[in-house]
Design an enzyme around this catalytic site. Structure first.
Site, mmCIF file in Angstrom:
data_model
loop_
_atom_site.group_PDB
_atom_site.id
_atom_site.type_symbol
_atom_site.label_atom_id
_atom_site.label_comp_id
_atom_site.label_asym_id
_atom_site.label_seq_id
_atom_site.Cartn_x
_atom_site.Cartn_y
_atom_site.Cartn_z
ATOM 1 N N HIS A 1 7.926 7.599 8.385
ATOM 2 C CA HIS A 1 8.255 8.073 7.066
ATOM 3 C C HIS A 1 10.097 8.754 6.897
ATOM 4 O O HIS A 1 10.920 9.379 8.285
ATOM 5 C CB HIS A 1 8.042 8.972 6.533
ATOM 6 C CG HIS A 1 6.790 8.469 5.497
ATOM 7 N ND1 HIS A 1 6.756 7.630 4.104
ATOM 8 C CD2 HIS A 1 5.480 8.212 6.345
ATOM 9 C CE1 HIS A 1 6.018 7.354 4.673
ATOM 10 N NE2 HIS A 1 5.049 7.448 4.997
ATOM 11 N N THR B 1 3.848 11.562 9.182
ATOM 12 C CA THR B 1 3.985 10.999 8.009
ATOM 13 C C THR B 1 4.864 12.154 6.443
ATOM 14 O O THR B 1 5.153 11.528 6.092
ATOM 15 C CB THR B 1 2.174 11.779 7.630
ATOM 16 O OG1 THR B 1 1.294 11.214 8.500
ATOM 17 C CG2 THR B 1 1.765 11.251 5.652
ATOM 18 N N HIS C 1 41.101 -7.238 8.482
ATOM 19 C CA HIS C 1 39.754 -8.133 8.388
ATOM 20 C C HIS C 1 39.279 -8.888 8.163
ATOM 21 O O HIS C 1 38.717 -9.598 8.825
ATOM 22 C CB HIS C 1 39.307 -6.520 7.471
ATOM 23 C CG HIS C 1 39.023 -5.624 8.630
ATOM 24 N ND1 HIS C 1 37.705 -4.657 8.421
ATOM 25 C CD2 HIS C 1 40.004 -4.211 8.581
ATOM 26 C CE1 HIS C 1 38.059 -3.420 8.396
ATOM 27 N NE2 HIS C 1 39.255 -4.072 9.052
ATOM 28 N N HIS D 1 3.769 4.950 13.198
ATOM 29 C CA HIS D 1 4.217 4.627 11.500
ATOM 30 C C HIS D 1 5.050 5.864 10.222
ATOM 31 O O HIS D 1 5.547 6.925 11.035
ATOM 32 C CB HIS D 1 2.897 4.964 11.097
ATOM 33 C CG HIS D 1 2.587 4.827 9.077
ATOM 34 N ND1 HIS D 1 1.954 4.340 8.186
ATOM 35 C CD2 HIS D 1 3.286 5.748 8.686
ATOM 36 C CE1 HIS D 1 2.051 4.482 7.511
ATOM 37 N NE2 HIS D 1 2.747 5.481 6.681
ATOM 38 N N ARG E 1 0.555 -1.835 0.076
ATOM 39 C CA ARG E 1 -0.317 -0.464 -0.011
ATOM 40 C C ARG E 1 1.349 1.374 -0.061
ATOM 41 O O ARG E 1 1.180 2.368 -0.970
ATOM 42 C CB ARG E 1 -1.243 -0.335 1.370
ATOM 43 C CG ARG E 1 -2.152 1.165 0.965
ATOM 44 C CD ARG E 1 -1.884 2.256 1.791
ATOM 45 N NE ARG E 1 -2.002 1.976 2.644
ATOM 46 C CZ ARG E 1 -0.788 3.413 3.093
ATOM 47 N NH1 ARG E 1 -0.658 4.637 2.454
ATOM 48 N NH2 ARG E 1 -0.697 3.654 4.649
HETATM 49 ZN ZN ZN Z 1 2.745 6.870 5.361
#
Ligand code: ZN
Length: 533
Positions: free
Chosen positions: A211, A182, A309, A209, A16
């Site tokens: 961003h 958002t 390494h 949520h 979505r």
């Molecule tokens: Zn979103």
């Protein structure tokens, strides 16, 4: 489904929010395939789409019912109802009911700026819309996850109103209330403080949520969890509008491995092993090159080059590695040694029930061949069938049940018609057969002709379907003469497998990948019938 056993539940919104990424478009089949992979990974929720906003998502919710999911619940996204229309008549709410999900994710405005200037309703009306929407869906038996859009920006400008929005959702009995950043502009110390403020004032379970516009989506997600948030939203590879959402590929191992929190369903840590695979799978479907430097899953995430390494890692891996790469399905790359590659080949053989010795010649030869093909632009990671075929060939097993001796494919357009034709001559044991067929385009025509030529001899191939066909330009410098890689996914209802081939002729690459995919199924049949081992 019991989600209570989890410390944090994951809601994946690749299908979505991720589908809103500029340059991203998922086909219906892509969405279904990703759904299946997310279920294997073990996320709690898969946000499948916004049925009220596009017809493709309505199709998805119909089709997804035929998938058997073990871990995940598919949920539908939508907005609060429109003003001046009853809930019963609201088209957006009705399309959520029509999608027949058990849980809806509803977003509502939490920032006065948006309520007044974008939605253009009064502050009081906005609260009513939120309450009525959640209440309506609950009265139809749905659970509701409420996304408080622009919560952090809203809280900074008018904390009382933003909190009122949360309290309204709580009163309407939303199951989880998700604080959304958002615009992605909030910094981590602000998320820290605001989540702590909210925790003291709202009793409902909280979600986050985030961003990534400030490059902090993962950090903001983790600090919210530190402060008691139990529900996390994000996407695979951080897809999402503008700079994307929180990358679950980084969030999940941080929660599970580093913070000791249970976030995936299924046996503890089992799903983590799929992280690298699912990350690359989504890139493959998008025709994007995987980011080799992506944390945890990138091809170079555990590559050790410098002599010092490499030496140290061989003595004690933790010297230069933050986690054991196999925990997330990735592998260590030691650029002076091919040990890691050998282990991978042996691992592939094990999947087919074959135990091989590390130093066996078949392993050496397979490894050499894989390296040669990868230098030619092959990307074999997702093409399990192509790898297995190389392995079988080097074990002296016959892999060519049939061979295409000749093919021809053409397309023609004039005033009235557009048509494509394919022809093949195929050699099977002692027999030559010829077939010709029409198709939608030349690749399809070629496949149709090939199926015609081999189905008589091998009727079980009737069950085989082509699930996905992707073309990626490997070397784009030559325009329409570019070197391309074809990736084909096959399925027969029970299993899926994939092949890949490259060429500077798209038809040649397609013919090779098709031939290999059908032959692979014949080989699997023989293994299953005990004819080979
Ligand atoms: Zn979103």
């Amino acid at each position: 489904m019991d989600k209570n056993e989890l410390d944090v539940e994951i809601l994946d919104t690749t299908l979505r929010d991720g589908a809103q990424t500029s340059g991203v478009s998922f086909s219906l089949q892509d969405k279904l395939s990703i759904t299946q992979k997310l279920d294997e990974l073990g996320v709690s929720y898969i946000e499948g789409g916004w049925p009220g906003s596009n017809p493709k998502d309505i199709e998805y919710f119909k089709a997804v019912k035929s998938l058997e999911l073990r871990n995940s619940e598919v949920v539908a996204f939508g907005s609060t109802k429109r003003k001046g229309i009853s809930s019963e008549k609201d088209p957006n709410l009705n399309s959520i009911l029509d999608s027949e999900v058990e849980t809806a994710v509803i977003f509502g405005k939490a920032w006065t700026l948006h309520v007044i200037h974008v939605l253009k309703v009064s502050l009081e009306d906005n609260l009513d819309l939120i309450y009525e929407t959640i209440n309506f869906l609950r009265s139809h038996g749905l659970e509701v996850i409420f996304d408080a859009e622009h919560f952090f920006d809203g809280y900074k400008e008018d904390p009382d109103y933003a909190l009122n929005v949360l309290k309204t959702a709580e009163e309407a009995k939303a199951k989880v209330i998700v604080l959304a950043d958002t615009n992605g502009g909030t910094l981590t110390h602000e998320v820290d403080k605001i989540v702590r403020d909210v925790k003291g004032k709202v009793d409902a379970a909280l979600g986050i949520h985030a961003h990534n516009d400030s490059g902090l989506a993962v950090a903001n997600t983790l600090i919210a969890v530190v402060n008691g948030v139990k529900h996390v939203q994000g996407t695979i590879n951080g897809l999402g509008e503008r700079c994307g959402n929180a990358d679950l590929i980084q969030v999940i191992p941080a929660l599970e491995i580093k913070m000791g929190l249970r976030a995936l369903k299924g046996f503890r840590k089992e799903g983590l092993k799929y992280l690298t695979q699912i990350s690359r799978y989504v890139y493959e479907l998008l025709n994007w090159k995987p980011d080799p430097y992506q944390p945890y899953v990138g091809e170079k995430a555990f590559a050790h080059k410098g002599g010092v390494h490499v030496d140290a890692v061989l003595k004690i891996a933790r010297a230069y590695e933050h986690i054991e790469p196999s925990l997330v399905g990735n592998k260590r790359e030691l650029l002076v040694s091919e040990l890691a590659g050998r282990a991978a080949v042996i691992n592939e053989a094990l999947k087919l029930g074959l135990k091989l010795e590390k130093q066996s010649e078949a392993v050496t030869k397979t490894l050499e061949e894989i390296k040669k093909l990868e230098a030619k632009g092959y990307s074999l990671e997702n093409a399990d069938a192509s790898i297995h075929m190389i392995l079988f060939k080097n074990l002296g097993v016959k892999t060519n049940y049939f061979e295409i001796l000749y093919w021809m494919a053409s397309a023609r357009k004039d005033q009235e018609t557009l048509e494509s034709e394919g022809q093949v001559i195929v050699k099977t044991a002692g027999e030559i057969s010829y077939a010709k067929a029409n198709g939608v385009g030349p690749v399809h025509a070629l496949d149709q002709a090939l199926r015609k030529a081999i189905l008589k001899k091998f009727p079980t191939l009737k069950e085989v379907e082509l699930l996905n066909y992707k073309v990626t330009v490997v070397d784009s410098g030559r325009g329409t003469a570019s070197y391309v890689r074809v990736f084909i996914e096959f399925g027969d209802g029970k299993r899926r497998w994939a092949t890949t081939a490259t060429s500077d002729n798209i038809l040649e690459a397609s013919a090779k990948a098709l031939q290999e995919g059908y032959n692979y199924r014949l080989l699997l049949d023989d293994i299953r019938n005990g004819k080979l081992f």
